[in-house]
Design a protein around this motif. Sequence first.
Motif, PDB file in Angstrom:
ATOM      1  N   ARG A 149       0.835  -1.207   0.000  1.00  0.00           N
ATOM      2  CA  ARG A 149       0.000   0.000   0.000  1.00  0.00           C
ATOM      3  C   ARG A 149       0.876   1.267   0.000  1.00  0.00           C
ATOM      4  O   ARG A 149       0.684   2.177  -0.819  1.00  0.00           O
ATOM      5  CB  ARG A 149      -0.894  -0.019   1.251  1.00  0.00           C
ATOM      6  N   ASP A 150       1.877   1.297   0.900  1.00  0.00           N
ATOM      7  CA  ASP A 150       2.725   2.496   1.016  1.00  0.00           C
ATOM      8  C   ASP A 150       3.633   2.671  -0.204  1.00  0.00           C
ATOM      9  O   ASP A 150       3.883   3.796  -0.649  1.00  0.00           O
ATOM     10  CB  ASP A 150       3.573   2.424   2.299  1.00  0.00           C
ATOM     11  N   ALA A 151       4.113   1.558  -0.752  1.00  0.00           N
ATOM     12  CA  ALA A 151       4.981   1.647  -1.938  1.00  0.00           C
ATOM     13  C   ALA A 151       4.175   2.199  -3.121  1.00  0.00           C
ATOM     14  O   ALA A 151       4.685   2.957  -3.943  1.00  0.00           O
ATOM     15  CB  ALA A 151       5.568   0.275  -2.278  1.00  0.00           C
ATOM     16  N   ARG A 152       2.884   1.834  -3.185  1.00  0.00           N
ATOM     17  CA  ARG A 152       2.024   2.369  -4.252  1.00  0.00           C
ATOM     18  C   ARG A 152       1.887   3.887  -4.092  1.00  0.00           C
ATOM     19  O   ARG A 152       1.993   4.644  -5.055  1.00  0.00           O
ATOM     20  CB  ARG A 152       0.658   1.665  -4.200  1.00  0.00           C
ATOM     21  N   PHE A 153       1.709   4.350  -2.857  1.00  0.00           N
ATOM     22  CA  PHE A 153       1.597   5.795  -2.582  1.00  0.00           C
ATOM     23  C   PHE A 153       2.856   6.517  -3.089  1.00  0.00           C
ATOM     24  O   PHE A 153       2.770   7.543  -3.761  1.00  0.00           O
ATOM     25  CB  PHE A 153       1.429   6.011  -1.063  1.00  0.00           C
ATOM     26  N   LEU A 154       4.011   5.945  -2.801  1.00  0.00           N
ATOM     27  CA  LEU A 154       5.276   6.575  -3.208  1.00  0.00           C
ATOM     28  C   LEU A 154       5.467   6.454  -4.727  1.00  0.00           C
ATOM     29  O   LEU A 154       5.956   7.376  -5.386  1.00  0.00           O
ATOM     30  CB  LEU A 154       6.458   5.925  -2.469  1.00  0.00           C
ATOM     31  N   ALA A 155       5.045   5.315  -5.278  1.00  0.00           N
ATOM     32  CA  ALA A 155       5.223   5.093  -6.725  1.00  0.00           C
ATOM     33  C   ALA A 155       4.364   6.072  -7.534  1.00  0.00           C
ATOM     34  O   ALA A 155       4.742   6.475  -8.634  1.00  0.00           O
ATOM     35  CB  ALA A 155       4.846   3.649  -7.074  1.00  0.00           C
ATOM     36  N   ASP A 156       3.235   6.473  -6.975  1.00  0.00           N
ATOM     37  CA  ASP A 156       2.374   7.438  -7.672  1.00  0.00           C
ATOM     38  C   ASP A 156       2.890   8.863  -7.540  1.00  0.00           C
ATOM     39  O   ASP A 156       2.312   9.794  -8.073  1.00  0.00           O
ATOM     40  CB  ASP A 156       0.938   7.369  -7.111  1.00  0.00           C
TER      41      ASP A 156
END
Length: 455
Positions: free
Chosen positions: A417-424
Motif C-alpha cells: 500500500r505504502d509503496a504504491r503511494f510513493l510510486a504514484d
Amino acid sequence: MIPVEKNKEYTVTVDAVSSDGNGIAHIDGFAVFIPRTVDGDEVKILVVKVKSRFAYGKLLEIITPSNKRAEVTCSAYKRCGGCQLRHIKYDSQLEIKKDIVENAMQRIGGFENFEVEKIVGMDNPERYRNKMVFPIGFVNGKTECGFYAQRSHDIIPLKDCLIGDKLNSEINKAVITYMNDNNIPPYDEINHRGIVRRVFTRTSHSTGEVMVVISANVTTLPKSKKLVNILRTTSDRISSIILNINTKRNNLVITDNNVTLWGKNCILDTLCGIEFEISPESFFQVNPIQTEKLYNTALEYAELNKNTSVMDIYCGIGTISLCAATKAKNVIGIEIVERAIEDAKENAKRNNINNAVFYADSAENIVPLLIEKGEKPDVVILDPPRKGSDEKTLSAIIKAQPQRIVYVSCNPATLARDARFLADRGYFISKSSAFDLFPHTTHVECVVLMSSVDG
Ligand code: SAH
C-alpha cells in the motif's frame, strides 16, 4: 449453492498455502482452509465451519503426503500455534514467503509482475530466538512451565522450545525446582494469588550470555538466594538474574519495575559491529543472525557515504540509525517510544557515535515539522510497525525529495500500500529482497529500495 456441508468428511488435495499458513483445497471451486497441510497433500478432512465464500476443515488423516512435508519433532506443535509452517520443508517455507510478498505487491500495490530478487533464509532455522517467555502455573496440581494453548491461558507443559536457546530447558527446570523445594506457588490470574508468573530469558548472540527474568506478584521474592544459587549452578552463561515486579491484576509480560537479584542489570549484544545494551524491557530484534543480513542489505541499498544525510523513521533503539551513522554524514532517528529513544542515545554514546540525533515523537507529527523547517535527507529509511506508515509521514518524505527511500517492512500488505503511494508520486522500486527472520512462522521481512525518477 455452497458445495460443502458442516460436519461432513471429504477427501481433498491441497493446492496452495494462504498468507496465514493454512493449506487451501477446493471442492467444486469452493475454498476450504485446512491448518497444518501443504499443497500436494491428499487428505481426509472434517468440515468444521462454513461461511458464504469459504470453509474451514480439520485434518483427520494424511492419505498421501506432499513432497513438501517435513517431519515434525516438536511435541507441542499441534496445540501451540506458534510455528504454523513447521510441517513444511524449510526450502518450501521460503518459497511460500516469497509468494506472500509477491502476491501482496501485485494485488494490493498493483505492481504488475513484481518479483522479489531474493529471499534470504537461515542456514540452520532452529534455536534462533534470543528472547523467550514461559508462563508458569498449576497443571493437575503440579507446578509446570510451558506455553499458552492457542487462544487461551491454559498452560501446556513444555520446558524446551525448538526455536529458543537449548539452555532454556535447564533454566526452566531450575526455577521449578526452586519453587517446589521452597513452597513458592505459581501465580493464579483468576483469583490474583500466588507468586511466580513466568520465566523470561534473553540471550546474547555475540557473547552467549543469558539474562533470566522472573516475573512475580511480589516486591521481594522469598528465598531469592536459593533461586540465585540454583541458577548459577545451572550454567555459567547466566550473567544476570532479575526479579520483574508485577503485583497488579493484569497479564503484562514485563513491567518497568526490575530488581537485580544477582549479576548485571543489562546484557550486551552486537549488530553490524555496534554494541547494544539490552535491559529486560528493551526492544531488540529477536533473530540477530538474520537481522544483520537484513540491515546489511538496507544499508547497501542506502548507498551511504560521508556526504549522505539520513533520516531513519521508526528507529526503535536506534539499531539501523547507528549502523548507518558509521557510514554517513549524519543521521536523524525518530521513534514514538521515549524509553527506546533513551536507549538509542545511550547506545550512541557507548559506541562513540556523535553524528546521530534522536527525537521521541510520532512520525506523523515530527517528520512534517522537520521537513518544513528545512531538513533535507538524501536517504530516508523507514521501518514501521505492522500497520505501516501513514499519508502525513509519506507526503512529508515526498516533499523532501530524498534520492532514495529504503523501506524495511514486516508486513507485505502495508508495504504494498505504502509503496504504491510513493510510486504514484515520483519513486520507483529499483531493488527488493525478503528475509526470513522467523522460520516456521508465516512472518516475512522485506527491504525495498525506491529511487527518485528524477535521479
Ligand atoms: N527500526 C527498528 C524498530 C522497528 S519496529 C529496528 O530495526 O529495531 C517499529 C518501531 O516503530 C517500533 O519501535 C515502534 O515503537 C515504532 N512506532 C510505532 N508507531 C510509531 C509512530 N507513529 N511514530 C514513530 N514510531 C512509531
